[in-house]
Design an enzyme around this catalytic site. Sequence first.
Site, PDB file in Angstrom:
ATOM      1  N   ASP A  14       9.688 -39.390  -2.815  1.00  0.00           N
ATOM      2  CA  ASP A  14       9.224 -38.505  -1.748  1.00  0.00           C
ATOM      3  C   ASP A  14       9.511 -39.242  -0.442  1.00  0.00           C
ATOM      4  OD1 ASP A  14       7.880 -37.005   0.132  1.00  0.00           O
ATOM      5  OD2 ASP A  14       5.866 -37.462  -0.613  1.00  0.00           O
ATOM      6  N   LYS A  75      12.933 -38.631   9.948  1.00  0.00           N
ATOM      7  CA  LYS A  75      13.042 -37.342   9.257  1.00  0.00           C
ATOM      8  C   LYS A  75      13.057 -36.179  10.256  1.00  0.00           C
ATOM      9  CE  LYS A  75      10.873 -34.919   5.340  1.00  0.00           C
ATOM     10  NZ  LYS A  75       9.876 -35.080   4.267  1.00  0.00           N
ATOM     11  N   GLU A 180       9.819 -30.114  -1.700  1.00  0.00           N
ATOM     12  CA  GLU A 180       8.559 -30.851  -1.840  1.00  0.00           C
ATOM     13  C   GLU A 180       7.437 -30.017  -2.482  1.00  0.00           C
ATOM     14  OE1 GLU A 180       9.705 -33.730   1.913  1.00  0.00           O
ATOM     15  OE2 GLU A 180       8.155 -32.199   2.182  1.00  0.00           O
ATOM     16  N   ASP A 208       1.576 -27.413   1.890  1.00  0.00           N
ATOM     17  CA  ASP A 208       2.025 -28.802   2.061  1.00  0.00           C
ATOM     18  C   ASP A 208       2.123 -29.141   3.548  1.00  0.00           C
ATOM     19  OD1 ASP A 208       3.253 -31.251   2.079  1.00  0.00           O
ATOM     20  OD2 ASP A 208       4.948 -30.687   0.819  1.00  0.00           O
TER      21      ASP A 208
END
Length: 614
Positions: A14, A75, A180, A208
């Site tokens: 992850d 990211k 994810e 999420d």
Amino acid sequence: MGKTGDDAPAIGIDLGTTYSCVAVWKNDRIEIIPNAQGYRTTPSCVAFVDAARLIGDGAKNQATINPANTIFDAKRLIGRRFSDSKVQEDKKLWPFKVIEGPSDTPKIVVSYKGKAKEFLAEEISSMVLGRMKEIAESYVGKPVKDAVITVPAYFNDPQRQATKDAGTIAGLNVISMINEPTAAAIAYGLEEPFKMKEKKKKNVVVFDLGGGTFDVSILTMVEGEFGTFEVKAVAGDTHLGGEDFDNRMVDHCVKEFKRKWKKDLTPNKKALGRLRCACEKAKRILSSDTLTSIELDCLHEGIDFSMKFSRAKFEDINMEYFDRCIKTLEACLSDAKMKKPEVNEVILVGGSTRIPKVQCMLQKLFYQKELYKSLNPDEAVAYGAAVMAAKLSGNSDKRCRDLVLLDVTPLSLGIEVRGKSFSIVIPRNTPIPMKKSKNYFTSRDNQTCIDIMVYQGERAKSTDNHLLGKFSISGIPPAPKRVVTCIVYFEIDASGILTVTAEILSTGKMNKLMITNENRSLSKEKIEKMVKDAEDYKHEDQEYKKKVEAFNALEDCIYDMKNKIMNMGYSERLKIMERTIADTTKWIEHHEDASVDEVQAMKEYLESICMQEF
């Protein structure tokens, strides 16, 4: 797809905005792998200090004293253009420098060994992935090659490909990339299997909310103890998460400082870094307490800063973000054609779902339904990725073998038409694999050629979306505009590879474009150079570690020798030894750049002088 390593297991990673996590299938179960410090998550942070590169906890721990050379949030940059409004907004908040590189690519600039160094976001992410690879290798005792890496469900094609490139640069064979929330649902399915006799399907919402991205996925788990996961719809925001909540807190504190002291602390990067760190800690405390305080000595121009921060104030300044999350979830339910009472489970993933207001708003939306909190929100995604990694690498366990994942395309696909308008051929949340076509007409009299520009996104103007590729079809017979028909076919296979075909109906003339990884990734040469650079940095890190160990050994030796001579009677020999110890101590102060061999030679010399007596 089989494994490439010597019986080394495939791992699940992850790769988070703020923290990353790695897991592996071992001993018939998933193991979350702790790092060298014993933590099960590792900061997605890279720092450059005078003589070394730090990754993870070491980088985060020194961020406040070295803000300009400590990189986080890679990211949020990966797969984006420099001109992207989000990049321009973030650029103002980051303490490190981001400049425009070739082809509108953002580049991060740091100072390393007295020189300015430029990095793509892929390279920084590859450093984090490389660290996760090392953590896994230390745990399993073998070199690890194969990995499943997770990405936000709402990542577009360039962002996904850039993440895959980061894996390649890190020396990983990326056997798959999964969303994810889907990974979290797989973790839930493995932990909470349900029997066929109870119900034939279970509708699950995965909410999420992480450090930098927000995703919501609606899935249906179909029949059996652990089996088919059918994604119904995905939605989200690749620029919404805990970092934004921190930013709002920092902004509030900066305004309070200015109101109270009539001074602007924003140009002071170190002060901002300390304040950000304090705000992040306060945010975490406010998930369990209703009041905390932010206390910082000598924050700016010698002024101490102190203020109370209540949970109510935190909720008030971030309510716009929380509302956005709920609206996105409602839109996702609409896309999935699912009513709220049809949802059987709401699963919380990502550290920011610990915020009480977020949980309260979710419960209210689902008529006070109990939220599923049994999965660790920081580890669930890596857990699911490791299950998928085990399946793809041939694990014979029934739970891996029976896993079937039916996904959707997260963003709409289409072409540019007259007036730079975006014409959608495949709407978002369409199940894949699939094939769809749409008819178009010439826009000018006697037009002999049509340019097909393929885009991905949700904006009405084509150029506001992401260009995936372009091609032309020529040899059109002359005719008035809107007479000649061109059929455009979009086909996505199970691997997510898109093929776009254009056909002139009257002549049967065709041309097509296959949008594969090669179309969208960095060039082979660039990746090879980055892989070599990554190896060079790794070598430098190892050399630096050796040097630190050598200096530590020399200092330990000085300490031992001082202890040994404490009880010696006064003599010429004692004077020589004391002088040698003092000279060695002074030498260390003035020779920080000494080589490992030079440091070891000094230690041997010290021992040769001092050990003669013993």
